[in-house]
Motif scaffolding. Structure first.
Motif, PDB file in Angstrom:
ATOM      1  N   ILE A  98       6.847 -66.915  27.233  1.00 37.59           N
ATOM      2  CA  ILE A  98       5.849 -66.932  28.309  1.00 37.59           C
ATOM      3  C   ILE A  98       5.603 -65.532  28.827  1.00 37.59           C
ATOM      4  CG2 ILE A  98       5.419 -67.709  30.676  1.00 37.59           C
ATOM      5  CD1 ILE A  98       6.948 -70.291  29.924  1.00 37.59           C
ATOM      6  N   GLU A  99       6.688 -64.762  29.041  1.00 35.46           N
ATOM      7  CA  GLU A  99       6.523 -63.416  29.591  1.00 35.46           C
ATOM      8  C   GLU A  99       5.798 -62.505  28.606  1.00 35.46           C
ATOM      9  OE1 GLU A  99       6.930 -60.931  32.943  1.00 35.46           O
ATOM     10  OE2 GLU A  99       7.137 -63.079  32.606  1.00 35.46           O
ATOM     11  N   ARG A 130       2.187 -63.410  28.693  1.00 36.60           N
ATOM     12  CA  ARG A 130       1.591 -62.977  29.966  1.00 36.60           C
ATOM     13  C   ARG A 130       1.290 -61.489  29.951  1.00 36.60           C
ATOM     14  NH1 ARG A 130       2.489 -60.545  34.590  1.00 36.60           N
ATOM     15  NH2 ARG A 130       4.515 -59.811  33.886  1.00 36.60           N
ATOM     16  N   ALA A 140      -2.932 -56.420  30.693  1.00 32.74           N
ATOM     17  CA  ALA A 140      -1.974 -57.373  31.241  1.00 32.74           C
ATOM     18  C   ALA A 140      -1.882 -57.253  32.742  1.00 32.74           C
ATOM     19  CB  ALA A 140      -0.600 -57.120  30.625  1.00 32.74           C
ATOM     20  N   GLY A 188       1.847 -69.147  28.931  1.00 31.92           N
ATOM     21  CA  GLY A 188       1.714 -67.708  29.125  1.00 31.92           C
ATOM     22  C   GLY A 188       0.278 -67.253  29.284  1.00 31.92           C
ATOM     23  N   VAL A 244      -1.109 -68.537  32.990  1.00 26.44           N
ATOM     24  CA  VAL A 244      -0.551 -68.116  34.280  1.00 26.44           C
ATOM     25  C   VAL A 244      -1.448 -67.133  35.028  1.00 26.44           C
ATOM     26  CG1 VAL A 244       1.864 -68.551  33.700  1.00 26.44           C
ATOM     27  CG2 VAL A 244       0.849 -66.357  33.123  1.00 26.44           C
ATOM     28  N   GLY A 245      -2.243 -66.368  34.306  1.00 23.49           N
ATOM     29  CA  GLY A 245      -3.076 -65.381  34.971  1.00 23.49           C
ATOM     30  C   GLY A 245      -4.359 -65.929  35.558  1.00 23.49           C
ATOM     31  N   HIS A 273       6.083 -68.041  36.620  1.00 21.32           N
ATOM     32  CA  HIS A 273       5.645 -66.854  35.887  1.00 21.32           C
ATOM     33  C   HIS A 273       4.316 -66.295  36.406  1.00 21.32           C
ATOM     34  CE1 HIS A 273       8.756 -66.985  32.733  1.00 21.32           C
ATOM     35  NE2 HIS A 273       8.682 -68.288  32.877  1.00 21.32           N
ATOM     36  N   SER A 274       3.783 -66.838  37.484  1.00 20.57           N
ATOM     37  CA  SER A 274       2.498 -66.380  38.005  1.00 20.57           C
ATOM     38  C   SER A 274       2.702 -65.481  39.218  1.00 20.57           C
ATOM     39  CB  SER A 274       1.633 -67.580  38.407  1.00 20.57           C
ATOM     40  OG  SER A 274       2.131 -68.169  39.606  1.00 20.57           O
ATOM     41  N   ASP A 275       1.605 -64.914  39.718  1.00 23.94           N
ATOM     42  CA  ASP A 275       1.703 -64.082  40.920  1.00 23.94           C
ATOM     43  C   ASP A 275       1.865 -64.926  42.184  1.00 23.94           C
ATOM     44  OD1 ASP A 275      -0.810 -65.192  41.051  1.00 23.94           O
ATOM     45  OD2 ASP A 275      -1.902 -63.288  41.010  1.00 23.94           O
TER      46      ASP A 275
END
Length: 449
Positions: A90-91, A94, A126, A154, A157-158, A183-185
């Protein structure tokens, strides 16, 4: 011909990959440290980068983040790892990785990813770099199906758009929602989950949108509701396929306008919530039957993630079982599965999916006295898993010959042993009880070399 760069601290793997790529007609440069790979990419133009995840010093994710920050036009980056895990996948996605592959990568796998990467444009910039979240609640899965799920998470998430998670009961839909949050902001903001099927329809509206004092009998004080509680974060609407039509209409307005109106009030309140909806139902069929609003379905189904049932994830069953045994035993030692018990787990159909498997392993850990769980011990945990289920293999296995079925099972066991050994082939051979030379031959036979 293209100019390609390999950044990997394992000289043997790097040389093998270089030979494969050169055999395909490409020019290949090799670096063994993340810092050196970053410097090489800054000094020379490459059309594709293969980047190892775990390296001493600057690891793969740190190197990828630095490449994003310093290289004006970054080529596609394929991240490689011998330790498959949802957090790393995922990271990496992302941060903008083109793909994330598990070692060893077959020649066909290399050919395919090179073809796709060279045909694609460079990935978008990214998001700002954050330290990877711990693996608490990690989605365990090394199968191709689950790795695609990790990649979808991944990529999602953005975005701020709603996400629809579809899968059978027990497949782990809430884990997907939590991974999207973690994993998101929005990770520092609330995560709120509500089961739409567990709340009576006359109370669901108040539960979601809140109410003011005096709105109905028993409303003795103002109540904010789940949307307000999740403001700035993520709200999981589980089993949304069971939501009443009148509540669906009000939910649609919230998604469109970004505001909620509490029951008994005429004053809308602004909210900033990422909505993740989950269901085991076929929403298209529900729309056709008049049980679900078509406009709401389209509004929710912006980003869809389909979770496969456990019976379609044979490569994940034993790793998941071992993971649940460790969780159940903590902080003490976990029991081990005998080969016969592992085979019985693979043969079972798992109608309750991951939830059923977890319950079975927790019972085994609690009830069995010995250090090793045998096939007969599984009968105490789940009678269906304890017996030799001759009709429990995936249906398509019966369409072929016995040698074909054995070939498929052998490939699953090889992949699992390599994943458990972290890519160490000598250790994998010992775990499988075969000589290393035979392991190499089997890997070549199955295209896993």
């Amino acid at each position: 011909m293209a100019d390609l760069l390999i950044v990997d601290d394992d000289p043997d793997f790097a040389d093998s990959l270089r030979e494969t790529l050169e055999g395909l007609g490409h020019a290949v440069a090799v670096e063994h440290r993340g810092e050196d790979g970053l410097a090489r990419l800054g000094a020379q133009r490459f059309e594709l980068v293969f980047l190892d995840h775990r390296m001493p010093g600057m690891d793969g994710l740190q190197t990828l983040a630095a490449m994003k920050a310093t290289v004006p036009r970054l080529p596609p980056v394929v991240v490689l790892t011998a330790h498959a895990g949802s957090a790393g996948t995922i990271e990496a996605m992302r941060l903008g990785a083109f793909d994330h592959l598990t070692k060893p990568v077959s020649r066909d796998g290399v050919i395919e990813v090179v073809r796709r990467a060279l045909a694609a444009s460079a990935p978008p910039p990214a998001a700002p770099v954050r330290a990877p979240a711990p693996d608490d609640g990690e989605m365990i899965g090394i199968s191709d199906a689950m790795r695609e799920v990790h990649k979808r998470i991944g990529l999602a998430v953005g975005s701020r758009a709603p996400v629809l998670v579809v899968g059978e009961t027990g497949t782990g839909k809430e884990l997907v929602a939590r991974a999207l949050h973690r994993h998101s902001d929005r990770a520092a903001r609330p995560f709120v989950a509500v089961n739409c099927a567990a709340i009576p329809r006359e109370l669901l509206e108040s539960e979601l949108f809140g109410h003011v004092k005096g709105a109905f009998t028993g409303a003795v004080a103002d109540r904010p509701g789940c949307f307000k509680a999740a403001d700035g974060g993520v709200l999981l609407l589980d089993e949304i396929g069971d939501m009443a039509l009148d509540v669906q209409a009000k939910l649609l307005r919230v998604l469109q306008e970004g505001e909620v109106t509490p029951v008994g009030s005429h004053r809308p309140q602004k909210v900033d919530v990422r909505v993740v909806a989950a269901t085991h139902r076929d929403l298209a069929q529900a729309v056709a039957e008049g049980r679900f609003r078509e406009d709401l379905r389209y509004r929710l189904d912006v980003l869809a993630i389909h979770l496969p049932p456990l019976r379609e994830r044979l490569a994940d069953i034993v790793p998941l079982a071992e993971h649940f045994l460790r969780l159940a035993a903590a902080p003490g030692p976990a029991k081990r599965l005998s080969p016969e018990a592992a085979a019985a787990l693979l043969a079972h159909r798992w109608p309750g999916n991951v939830r059923e498997l977890r319950n079975a392993m927790e019972r085994c850990q609690a009830l069995q006295r010995g250090a090793v769980i045998h096939q007969l011990d599984l009968a105490d945990a789940s009678p269906a898993t304890g017996r030799a289920a001759s009709d429990a293999l995936p249906a398509d296995w019966y369409a072929g010959t016995l040698p074909e079925a054995i070939d498929r099972l052998e490939k699953l066991l090889l992949r699992h042993a390599l994943a458990e050994a972290g890519g160490n082939r000598s250790l994998a051979a010992r775990q499988l009880g075969i000589h290393r030379q035979l392991l190499y031959a089997k890997l070549t036979q199955h295209g896993l070399d």
